[in-house]
Design a protein around this motif. Structure first.
Motif, mmCIF file in Angstrom:
data_model
loop_
_atom_site.group_PDB
_atom_site.id
_atom_site.type_symbol
_atom_site.label_atom_id
_atom_site.label_comp_id
_atom_site.label_asym_id
_atom_site.label_seq_id
_atom_site.Cartn_x
_atom_site.Cartn_y
_atom_site.Cartn_z
ATOM 1 N N ASP A 59 -14.396 7.671 3.995
ATOM 2 C CA ASP A 59 -13.954 8.601 2.884
ATOM 3 C C ASP A 59 -13.049 8.030 1.983
ATOM 4 O OD1 ASP A 59 -15.261 10.160 4.602
ATOM 5 O OD2 ASP A 59 -13.458 11.557 4.933
ATOM 6 N N TYR A 60 -12.341 6.815 2.112
ATOM 7 C CA TYR A 60 -11.767 6.211 0.988
ATOM 8 C C TYR A 60 -12.302 5.066 0.227
ATOM 9 C CZ TYR A 60 -8.107 9.105 3.450
ATOM 10 O OH TYR A 60 -7.577 10.100 4.408
ATOM 11 N N ALA A 61 -13.495 4.836 0.315
ATOM 12 C CA ALA A 61 -14.230 3.680 -0.128
ATOM 13 C C ALA A 61 -14.079 3.948 -1.827
ATOM 14 C CB ALA A 61 -15.694 3.669 0.206
ATOM 15 N N GLU A 62 -14.385 5.054 -2.372
ATOM 16 C CA GLU A 62 -14.229 4.968 -3.552
ATOM 17 C C GLU A 62 -12.860 4.807 -4.302
ATOM 18 O OE1 GLU A 62 -16.396 4.981 -7.256
ATOM 19 O OE2 GLU A 62 -17.424 5.122 -5.513
ATOM 20 N N ARG A 63 -11.742 5.598 -3.506
ATOM 21 C CA ARG A 63 -10.616 5.289 -4.020
ATOM 22 C C ARG A 63 -9.991 4.026 -4.104
ATOM 23 N NH1 ARG A 63 -5.247 8.331 -1.255
ATOM 24 N NH2 ARG A 63 -3.759 7.155 -2.114
ATOM 25 N N MET A 64 -10.525 3.347 -2.777
ATOM 26 C CA MET A 64 -10.113 1.821 -2.820
ATOM 27 C C MET A 64 -10.554 0.773 -4.005
ATOM 28 S SD MET A 64 -10.074 0.838 1.304
ATOM 29 C CE MET A 64 -11.398 1.685 1.906
ATOM 30 N N LEU A 65 -11.816 1.349 -4.481
ATOM 31 C CA LEU A 65 -12.581 0.720 -5.467
ATOM 32 C C LEU A 65 -11.854 0.796 -6.790
ATOM 33 C CD1 LEU A 65 -16.446 0.959 -5.111
ATOM 34 C CD2 LEU A 65 -15.173 -1.233 -5.245
ATOM 35 N N GLU A 66 -11.536 2.059 -7.069
ATOM 36 C CA GLU A 66 -10.987 2.665 -8.111
ATOM 37 C C GLU A 66 -9.504 1.870 -8.341
ATOM 38 O OE1 GLU A 66 -11.948 4.188 -11.191
ATOM 39 O OE2 GLU A 66 -13.730 3.706 -10.027
ATOM 40 N N ASP A 67 -8.763 2.211 -7.245
ATOM 41 C CA ASP A 67 -7.165 1.666 -7.193
ATOM 42 C C ASP A 67 -7.212 -0.028 -7.196
ATOM 43 O OD1 ASP A 67 -6.673 4.300 -6.931
ATOM 44 O OD2 ASP A 67 -5.809 4.102 -4.976
ATOM 45 N N LEU A 68 -8.295 -0.753 -7.148
ATOM 46 C CA LEU A 68 -8.319 -2.180 -7.359
ATOM 47 C C LEU A 68 -7.872 -2.361 -8.716
ATOM 48 C CD1 LEU A 68 -11.346 -3.505 -5.509
ATOM 49 C CD2 LEU A 68 -8.789 -4.038 -5.030
ATOM 50 N N LYS A 69 -8.145 -1.522 -9.439
ATOM 51 C CA LYS A 69 -7.697 -1.661 -11.164
ATOM 52 C C LYS A 69 -6.183 -1.635 -11.349
ATOM 53 C CE LYS A 69 -11.936 0.856 -12.586
ATOM 54 N NZ LYS A 69 -12.271 2.295 -13.040
ATOM 55 N N GLU A 70 -5.608 -0.990 -10.336
ATOM 56 C CA GLU A 70 -3.999 -0.744 -10.643
ATOM 57 C C GLU A 70 -3.510 -1.946 -9.828
ATOM 58 O OE1 GLU A 70 -2.713 1.893 -12.015
ATOM 59 O OE2 GLU A 70 -5.053 2.507 -11.918
ATOM 60 N N LEU A 71 -4.072 -3.259 -9.417
ATOM 61 C CA LEU A 71 -3.452 -4.106 -8.846
ATOM 62 C C LEU A 71 -3.103 -5.069 -9.931
ATOM 63 C CD1 LEU A 71 -5.304 -4.653 -5.424
ATOM 64 C CD2 LEU A 71 -2.874 -3.900 -5.743
ATOM 65 N N LYS A 72 -2.057 -5.163 -10.722
ATOM 66 C CA LYS A 72 -1.723 -6.006 -11.715
ATOM 67 C C LYS A 72 -1.342 -7.326 -11.224
ATOM 68 C CE LYS A 72 -2.313 -2.392 -14.231
ATOM 69 N NZ LYS A 72 -3.650 -2.138 -14.997
ATOM 70 N N GLY A 73 -1.796 -8.351 -11.587
ATOM 71 C CA GLY A 73 -1.247 -9.796 -11.479
ATOM 72 C C GLY A 73 -2.108 -10.403 -10.193
ATOM 73 N N TRP A 74 -3.030 -9.596 -9.495
ATOM 74 C CA TRP A 74 -3.717 -10.012 -8.313
ATOM 75 C C TRP A 74 -4.814 -11.057 -8.941
ATOM 76 C CZ3 TRP A 74 -4.609 -7.927 -3.032
ATOM 77 C CH2 TRP A 74 -3.422 -7.286 -2.622
ATOM 78 N N PRO A 75 -5.224 -12.176 -8.292
ATOM 79 C CA PRO A 75 -6.150 -13.185 -8.657
ATOM 80 C C PRO A 75 -7.825 -12.283 -8.652
ATOM 81 C CG PRO A 75 -5.055 -14.156 -7.016
ATOM 82 C CD PRO A 75 -4.481 -12.736 -7.017
ATOM 83 N N GLU A 76 -8.428 -12.295 -9.499
ATOM 84 C CA GLU A 76 -9.554 -11.608 -9.945
ATOM 85 C C GLU A 76 -10.639 -12.116 -8.708
ATOM 86 O OE1 GLU A 76 -12.091 -8.688 -11.097
ATOM 87 O OE2 GLU A 76 -10.238 -9.263 -11.957
ATOM 88 N N HIS A 77 -10.566 -13.175 -8.159
ATOM 89 C CA HIS A 77 -11.436 -13.654 -7.042
ATOM 90 C C HIS A 77 -10.998 -12.845 -5.999
ATOM 91 C CE1 HIS A 77 -8.396 -16.471 -6.013
ATOM 92 N NE2 HIS A 77 -8.777 -16.377 -4.751
ATOM 93 N N ILE A 78 -9.898 -12.607 -5.607
ATOM 94 C CA ILE A 78 -9.360 -11.469 -4.516
ATOM 95 C C ILE A 78 -10.006 -10.122 -4.692
ATOM 96 C CG2 ILE A 78 -7.431 -10.729 -3.152
ATOM 97 C CD1 ILE A 78 -7.952 -13.593 -2.683
ATOM 98 N N LYS A 79 -9.738 -9.858 -5.748
ATOM 99 C CA LYS A 79 -10.231 -8.421 -6.090
ATOM 100 C C LYS A 79 -11.838 -8.308 -5.899
ATOM 101 C CE LYS A 79 -7.760 -7.500 -9.993
ATOM 102 N NZ LYS A 79 -7.197 -6.685 -11.062
#
Length: 522
Positions: free
Chosen positions: A58-78
């Motif tokens: 139920d939270y899959a889409e929200r988790m995908l969208e919220d990855l954009k909010e992770l500032k400074g995280w390595p791109e390969h982790i995202k």
């Protein structure tokens, strides 16, 4: 847990678990090594068990969208997170199943490439797909199918989907599937590279445009039908009245020194094999290609060898700014029969220069995209073309580009009630129960009258019974199932007889709260 249960985020389901027949216990994936129990080395089997599952999808889409909010995280982790969630936008449709000419059911399939539907040459269902058991009476080689599905139960998902693994399967003899677009009858296979937990547990197989299907088709000698050809440059300003041409390309080899005849154009940046248009009425492609070589280079002593692979759609004559032309390129291989001195006309010299290029330098010399692809096909043999392109052999959708074709084909299905848009995720709901004694009891009570009832908050926490022995049961259920004094309780809702939930929570439930214990040991 009760709050998630109240919100409908915890639900009961039958899910296969890793089960050790010797230890009589369920195992996590981490407890299985090479398909065997890490404790006793007994082969592990998949055993469907009643489970409690948390609806994290139920939270899959929200988790995908919220990855954009992770500032400074390595791109390969995202990116690994995106792949783990695994969003796929596609189409779900149904294929009728027939036996002896009569419809006996249907199977739903999910695909992200509906534009390749006319290239389907067989259908594949997962071993655990319930349709396999339902068709048992009509499958003429049931013993072979049954043996294969049993063997698949003992493999992990990683083993089954390993790209390097040789693809295996068994045909469901006596069963055919009907392609809804052209009513073509197709064989149906059960194969373990398809997982029951993803999509519908059934897929269309298009060997010409999918590497897994290509490998499988080659192994079982199944047909390959190319319905999407490369269209190598997509001009957003393309005129709707795009001109189409048929073009032959001559790859001329000098066998003595392993060199190939190329043209170094002076009026453009092209570096390419000799090529030219097919005039109206010309049907012998080898003669046309030979004519082009003679006109452009003067070489006449050519021996036609073969046509190379499949045709390629590509842009043509780009310097003509006022035209928008694409061509169906067809490649033919010739050999130079003997050395000859040629004299290129003065007129031809103004536009291009014929040159012989060594085989190991061809790829870096040629700069025409379609010819680069053709050269790779020539060197490596045909393989699946998995990118978008332009449709051919696709009925009224022929000539459309993949993106436009997907839209129109989806609409065609929707208008006829045969399917429509579907979004799937690789992410699965979380099996949040274990068949063990150690673990937090799940605070639910099963009542014959009321169904599943939550334990009142005033009665929390539910504690494990103190016992001397907690051996596993023969059925795979939690040891708690045998502890009748603890199990048998009154329903908190109606007061009638009830039974406690005997599955316990995984270690994650307790470890998620460790940080609170560190803050306050009481």
């Amino acid at each position: 847990f009760l709050k998630m249960f109240e919100k409908g985020l915890a639900y009961e389901s039958y899910e296969p678990i890793n089960f050790c027949p010797s230890c009589l216990t369920g195992l996590a994936n981490e407890d299985v090594e090479d398909g065997k129990c890490e404790r006793c080395a007994t082969p592990v089997v998949k055993k469907p068990m009643r489970q409690w599952v948390l609806k994290i999808t139920d939270y899959a889409e929200r988790m995908l969208e919220d990855l954009k909010e992770l500032k400074g995280w390595p791109e390969h982790i995202k990116e690994s997170q995106r792949n783990w969630i695994g969003k796929s936008e596609g189409v779900e449709t149904s294929f009728k199943l027939i036996a002896d000419g009569l419809q006996i059911g249907e199977v739903k399939v999910f695909t992200t490439r509906i534009d390749t539907i006319f290239g389907v040459t067989y259908l594949v269902v997962a071993p655990e797909n319930k349709i396999v058991e339902e068709l048992r009476g009509q499958i003429k080689n049931w013993s072979e199918v049954d043996k294969y599905t049993e063997e698949a139960k003992n493999k992990s998902d990683l083993q089954r989907t390993d790209l390097a693994k040789e693809k295996t399967g068994v045909e469901l003899k006596g069963i055919k599937a009907i392609n809804p677009f052209n009513n073509e009858e197709l064989p149906v296979f059960v194969a373990d590279y398809v997982l029951g937990g993803y999509g519908t547990g059934a897929v269309i197989a298009v060997p010409a445009h999918d590497e897994r299907d290509w490998d499988f088709a080659k192994r079982y000698d199944l047909p390959t039908v190319e319905v999407v050809a490369p269209y190598l440059k997509d001009d957003p300003k393309e005129n709707k009245n795009t001109e189409k041409r048929d073009v032959v390309v001559a790859i001329v080899k000098n066998p003595k020194d392993n060199a190939y005849l190329c043209l170094n154009w002076k009026t453009t940046s092209w570096k390419a094999f000799p090529a030219g248009g097919i005039e109206e009425g010309e049907t012998d492609l080898a003669s046309v290609a030979k004519r082009e070589v003679i006109e452009e280079t003067g070489y006449k002593n050519l021996k036609f060898i073969k046509q190379i692979g499949k045709s390629i759609y590509a842009e043509f004559f780009r310097p003509h700014k006022d035209s928008n032309v694409f061509a169906n390129f067809q490649y033919l291989l010739f050999e130079l029969e003997n050395e000859e001195k040629v004299q290129v006309s003065e007129e031809e010299k103004k536009t291009h220069e014929p040159v012989w290029i060594k085989e190991n330098n061809i790829e870096s010399f040629i700069n025409v995209w379609s010819q680069k692809i053709a050269w790779k096909r020539y060197k490596n043999g045909d393989s699946a073309y998995c990118d978008d392109g332009i449709l051919m052999k696709s009925g009224k959708f022929t000539g459309l580009k993949s993106r436009e074709a997907r839209e129109k084909m989806t609409k065609w299905l929707e208008e006829r009630g045969l399917g429509g848009i579907k979004i799937n995720y690789k992410l699965k709901d979380w099996v949040f129960s274990r068949q063990r004694y150690w673990g937090e009891p799940i605070p639910l009570i099963h009542c014959e009258n009321c169904g599943v009832v939550a334990v009142p908050e005033k009665d929390l926490p539910v504690k494990l019974p103190k016992v001397k022995f907690y051996e596993p049961t023969d059925t795979g259920e939690s040891p708690l199932a045998k502890m009748e004094k603890w199990v048998n309780v009154k329903c908190p809702k109606c007061g009638d007889k009830g039974k406690r939930e005997t599955n316990t929570m995984p270690q994650w439930a307790g470890s998620s709260w460790y940080y609170l214990r560190y803050l306050d040991p009481k």
